[in-house]
Motif scaffolding. Structure first.
Motif, PDB file in Angstrom:
ATOM      1  N   TYR A   1      -1.395  13.719   4.010  1.00  0.00           N
ATOM      2  CA  TYR A   1      -2.414  12.668   3.961  1.00  0.00           C
ATOM      3  C   TYR A   1      -2.706  12.188   5.397  1.00  0.00           C
ATOM      4  O   TYR A   1      -1.786  12.069   6.210  1.00  0.00           O
ATOM      5  CB  TYR A   1      -1.872  11.530   3.099  1.00  0.00           C
TER       6      TYR A   1
ATOM      7  N   SER B   1       0.957   6.462  -3.524  1.00  0.00           N
ATOM      8  CA  SER B   1      -0.122   5.527  -3.301  1.00  0.00           C
ATOM      9  C   SER B   1      -0.580   5.117  -4.702  1.00  0.00           C
ATOM     10  O   SER B   1      -1.306   5.857  -5.372  1.00  0.00           O
ATOM     11  CB  SER B   1      -1.271   6.185  -2.533  1.00  0.00           C
TER      12      SER B   1
ATOM     13  N   THR C   1      -2.593   2.986  -5.290  1.00  0.00           N
ATOM     14  CA  THR C   1      -4.028   2.761  -5.131  1.00  0.00           C
ATOM     15  C   THR C   1      -4.830   3.808  -5.919  1.00  0.00           C
ATOM     16  O   THR C   1      -5.969   3.558  -6.294  1.00  0.00           O
ATOM     17  CB  THR C   1      -4.378   2.890  -3.632  1.00  0.00           C
ATOM     18  N   LYS C   2      -4.220   4.965  -6.170  1.00  0.00           N
ATOM     19  CA  LYS C   2      -4.928   6.102  -6.755  1.00  0.00           C
ATOM     20  C   LYS C   2      -4.732   6.106  -8.272  1.00  0.00           C
ATOM     21  O   LYS C   2      -5.183   5.203  -8.942  1.00  0.00           O
ATOM     22  CB  LYS C   2      -4.447   7.394  -6.084  1.00  0.00           C
TER      23      LYS C   2
ATOM     24  N   LEU D   1      -9.369   8.523  -4.194  1.00  0.00           N
ATOM     25  CA  LEU D   1      -9.319   9.420  -5.346  1.00  0.00           C
ATOM     26  C   LEU D   1      -8.532   8.747  -6.455  1.00  0.00           C
ATOM     27  O   LEU D   1      -7.928   7.695  -6.253  1.00  0.00           O
ATOM     28  CB  LEU D   1      -8.649  10.746  -4.931  1.00  0.00           C
TER      29      LEU D   1
ATOM     30  N   GLU E   1       4.491  16.757   0.649  1.00  0.00           N
ATOM     31  CA  GLU E   1       3.321  16.320  -0.095  1.00  0.00           C
ATOM     32  C   GLU E   1       2.851  17.545  -0.850  1.00  0.00           C
ATOM     33  O   GLU E   1       2.420  18.521  -0.246  1.00  0.00           O
ATOM     34  CB  GLU E   1       2.253  15.815   0.882  1.00  0.00           C
TER      35      GLU E   1
ATOM     36  N   LEU F   1      -4.911  -2.098  -3.684  1.00  0.00           N
ATOM     37  CA  LEU F   1      -4.039  -1.265  -2.860  1.00  0.00           C
ATOM     38  C   LEU F   1      -2.598  -1.535  -3.260  1.00  0.00           C
ATOM     39  O   LEU F   1      -2.216  -2.705  -3.404  1.00  0.00           O
ATOM     40  CB  LEU F   1      -4.183  -1.632  -1.379  1.00  0.00           C
ATOM     41  N   ALA F   2      -1.813  -0.480  -3.424  1.00  0.00           N
ATOM     42  CA  ALA F   2      -0.392  -0.668  -3.736  1.00  0.00           C
ATOM     43  C   ALA F   2       0.369   0.617  -3.470  1.00  0.00           C
ATOM     44  O   ALA F   2      -0.220   1.712  -3.441  1.00  0.00           O
ATOM     45  CB  ALA F   2      -0.204  -1.078  -5.205  1.00  0.00           C
TER      46      ALA F   2
ATOM     47  N   ILE G   1       5.401   4.470   2.645  1.00  0.00           N
ATOM     48  CA  ILE G   1       5.790   5.652   3.432  1.00  0.00           C
ATOM     49  C   ILE G   1       6.377   5.219   4.778  1.00  0.00           C
ATOM     50  O   ILE G   1       7.430   5.703   5.206  1.00  0.00           O
ATOM     51  CB  ILE G   1       4.572   6.595   3.606  1.00  0.00           C
TER      52      ILE G   1
ATOM     53  N   THR H   1       1.572  11.429  -5.231  1.00  0.00           N
ATOM     54  CA  THR H   1       0.327  10.736  -5.567  1.00  0.00           C
ATOM     55  C   THR H   1      -0.641  11.600  -6.392  1.00  0.00           C
ATOM     56  O   THR H   1      -1.286  11.106  -7.303  1.00  0.00           O
ATOM     57  CB  THR H   1      -0.374  10.280  -4.272  1.00  0.00           C
ATOM     58  N   PHE H   2      -0.731  12.905  -6.063  1.00  0.00           N
ATOM     59  CA  PHE H   2      -1.768  13.731  -6.687  1.00  0.00           C
ATOM     60  C   PHE H   2      -1.467  14.101  -8.141  1.00  0.00           C
ATOM     61  O   PHE H   2      -2.378  14.172  -8.944  1.00  0.00           O
ATOM     62  CB  PHE H   2      -1.982  15.019  -5.872  1.00  0.00           C
TER      63      PHE H   2
ATOM     64  N   SER I   1       0.867  -1.187   0.000  1.00  0.00           N
ATOM     65  CA  SER I   1       0.000   0.000   0.000  1.00  0.00           C
ATOM     66  C   SER I   1       0.896   1.226   0.000  1.00  0.00           C
ATOM     67  O   SER I   1       2.114   1.115   0.228  1.00  0.00           O
ATOM     68  CB  SER I   1      -0.899   0.021   1.247  1.00  0.00           C
ATOM     69  N   GLY I   2       0.283   2.385  -0.228  1.00  0.00           N
ATOM     70  CA  GLY I   2       1.046   3.632  -0.120  1.00  0.00           C
ATOM     71  C   GLY I   2       1.576   3.818   1.292  1.00  0.00           C
ATOM     72  O   GLY I   2       2.726   4.229   1.482  1.00  0.00           O
ATOM     73  N   MET I   3       0.771   3.506   2.306  1.00  0.00           N
ATOM     74  CA  MET I   3       1.217   3.659   3.694  1.00  0.00           C
ATOM     75  C   MET I   3       2.352   2.704   4.013  1.00  0.00           C
ATOM     76  O   MET I   3       3.250   3.046   4.793  1.00  0.00           O
ATOM     77  CB  MET I   3       0.052   3.459   4.671  1.00  0.00           C
TER      78      MET I   3
ATOM     79  N   ASP J   1       5.822  12.855  -1.767  1.00  0.00           N
ATOM     80  CA  ASP J   1       4.613  12.061  -2.025  1.00  0.00           C
ATOM     81  C   ASP J   1       3.978  12.661  -3.276  1.00  0.00           C
ATOM     82  O   ASP J   1       3.415  13.753  -3.240  1.00  0.00           O
ATOM     83  CB  ASP J   1       3.671  12.127  -0.824  1.00  0.00           C
TER      84      ASP J   1
HETATM   85  C1  LIG Z   1      -4.073   7.450  -0.369  1.00  0.00           C
HETATM   86  C2  LIG Z   1      -2.842   8.219  -0.102  1.00  0.00           C
HETATM   87  C3  LIG Z   1      -1.801   7.669   0.663  1.00  0.00           C
HETATM   88  C4  LIG Z   1      -1.890   6.301   1.291  1.00  0.00           C
HETATM   89  O1  LIG Z   1      -1.935   5.287   0.351  1.00  0.00           O
HETATM   90  P1  LIG Z   1      -2.652   3.840   0.589  1.00  0.00           P
HETATM   91  O2  LIG Z   1      -2.425   3.156  -0.688  1.00  0.00           O
HETATM   92  O3  LIG Z   1      -4.081   4.106   0.919  1.00  0.00           O
HETATM   93  O4  LIG Z   1      -1.936   3.213   1.746  1.00  0.00           O
HETATM   94  C5  LIG Z   1      -0.662   8.443   0.842  1.00  0.00           C
HETATM   95  N1  LIG Z   1      -0.556   9.688   0.330  1.00  0.00           N
HETATM   96  C6  LIG Z   1      -1.532  10.245  -0.402  1.00  0.00           C
HETATM   97  C7  LIG Z   1      -1.353  11.617  -0.944  1.00  0.00           C
HETATM   98  C8  LIG Z   1      -2.711   9.543  -0.639  1.00  0.00           C
HETATM   99  O5  LIG Z   1      -3.698  10.120  -1.337  1.00  0.00           O
END
Ligand SMILES: *Cc1c(COP(=O)(O)O)cnc(C)c1O
Length: 410
Positions: free
Chosen positions: A123, A221, A223-224, A354, A168, A233-234, A102, A201-202, A97-99, A199
């Motif tokens: 986050y 993440s 996952t997004k 998201l 972030e 989840l990844a 991190i 992700t966005f 997962s992203g967590m 981070d």
């Molecule tokens: C969702 C998210 C995470 C965590 O990721 P998971 O895959 O849910 O563990 C971390 N940082 C940001 C910016 C996220 O949106």
């Protein structure tokens, strides 16, 4: 044509997977095995010596597979294929997962009684990690308000025994941007050379490329946007220097949080469409943000394309190609209006997360950021009337009409 001439949407389809290793299959097979047979006892001995770092590989020698918690073919294929998506990356590691990604970065790079600087708000899960597990292990987080470049560089200069600068940007859910190059420059002034970790992700990998700006690690993440269908989840960590990833990979073996073969295979199949999806979603989000910007039920629309603050515009123009697909609305009527708005949406569903092909909306103050105190939320701009919208790939006019209809009832 030389390999270097290829652009990332092409490279992701042409690099890192050899059909000959999967019976000629055009797409990778799934290798679910937990363990791998050695060619000889000597090969087993050699594989362990390499994995434990007791010997260095000979030219052309790749470490043999041993056991899937250390690595497995689908992780290796995915790690090779995700690297070209991130300009400046030379190595990747995939997580459950992203967590997981991190947490592993912090625990691998910050011993007890060291510190890190981070942009706030982060986050929700990251905030939680910082306040609970990391604090209780004597790993000291120093928060800096997102977007405050002088405060960021001062904190980086002053933090005792600094190991990580964690950024972030844009911040969730306010979309305030922080200056990556300023953080990189400040970190390079320190003799300890703290790692700059973003981070991404966005906006990544399509619209923001921190490694090319000098950051050491990017974390996702997956996952997004990377996976994009809200069905797995990844997490992914990418590094400019493979050596920076080594402690993270070693801790992954101990924690056992490598991404599993099926999930690797699914995520791998989503990579070639990341750019397509993100471009479509970002364009739709910008159109929706512009269409509702002047609506009387709204105090403010947060979206990078609508930035007015000159410093925010400067950071956006310096480090982002497009504005991304998250839009947040500040509703005049506070929590009551936000809940009514969410109840009235017909297409957009009320859920956290998201980056998926379907549009989602949530109320951060009562959900993703409910663990912050009311004061902390106020300080970082997460009001009771704030709603976060993740724009999917539906026709933008239908989404605009859905948002307009929900606003008209307020
Ligand atoms: C969702 C998210 C995470 C965590 O990721 P998971 O895959 O849910 O563990 C971390 N940082 C940001 C910016 C996220 O949106």
């Amino acid at each position: 044509m030389s390999r270097h001439a290829l652009r990332s949407p092409t490279e992701v389809l042409t690099r890192g997977f050899d059909p000959a290793l999967s019976l000629g299959s055009a797409r990778p097979a799934v290798f679910r095995s937990s363990t791998y047979v050695f060619e000889s006892p000597e090969a087993g001995e050699r594989a362990f010596a390499l994995a434990n770092g007791h010997v260095t590989p000979r030219p052309g020698e790749s470490p043999g597979l041993i056991y899937a918690r250390l690595s497995h073919p689908n992780a290796e294929i995915l790690e090779d294929q995700v690297v070209p998506l991130e300009p400046g990356a030379r190595a990747a590691a995939v997580f459950n997962s992203g967590m997981a990604a991190i947490s592993t970065i912090f625990l691998a790079c910050c011993p007890r009684d060291t510190s890190f600087v981070y942009t706030s708000p982060a986050y929700g899960g990251t905030e939680h990690l910082i306040r609970t597990l990391l604090a209780s292990h004597g790993i000291h987080g120093i928060a800096v308000p997102a977007g405050d470049t002088p405060a960021l560089t001062r904190a980086i200069a002053a933090a005792p025994d600094l190991r990580i600068v964690f950024m972030e940007t844009p911040a969730n859910p306010t979309l305030v941007m922080s200056d990556i190059v300023a953080a990189v420059d400040a970190a390079r002034e320190r003799v300890e050379r703290p790692l700059v970790v973003v981070d991404n992700t966005f906006l990544g990998p399509a619209f923001q490329q921190p490694l090319a700006l000098g950051a050491d690690l990017t974390v996702y993440s997956a996952t997004k946007y990377l996976s994009g269908f809200s069905d797995l989840l990844a997490g992914v960590v990418l590094a400019a220097d493979p050596a920076a990833l080594q402690p993270v990979r070693s801790l992954r073996v101990l924690l056992g949080n490598i991404l599993q073969p099926d999930e690797c295979w699914m995520l791998d199949g989503r990579l070639p469409t990341v750019h397509l999806r993100m471009h479509r979603q970002s364009k739709s989000a910008q159109r929706i943000a512009e269409a509702v910007a002047e609506h009387p039920a709204l105090l403010r629309v947060h979206h990078p394309a609508l930035f007015a603050d000159p410093e925010q515009c400067r950071i956006r123009d310096a480090q982002c190609r497009h504005a991304g697909a998250i839009v947040s609305f500040d509703l005049r009527g506070g929590r009551g209006a936000a809940f009514e708005f969410l109840r009235s949406l017909r297409i957009v569903r009320n859920a956290v997360s998201l980056g998926g092909v379907e549009s989602l909306a949530c109320h951060p103050a009562s959900t993703t950021h409910s663990e912050l105190t009311a004061d902390e939320r106020r300080m970082c701009g997460i009001g009771e009337g704030l709603v976060r919208l993740s724009v999917g790939v539906e026709d933008w006019r239908d989404l605009r009409d859905d948002v307009m209809h929900a606003l008209s009832g307020l």
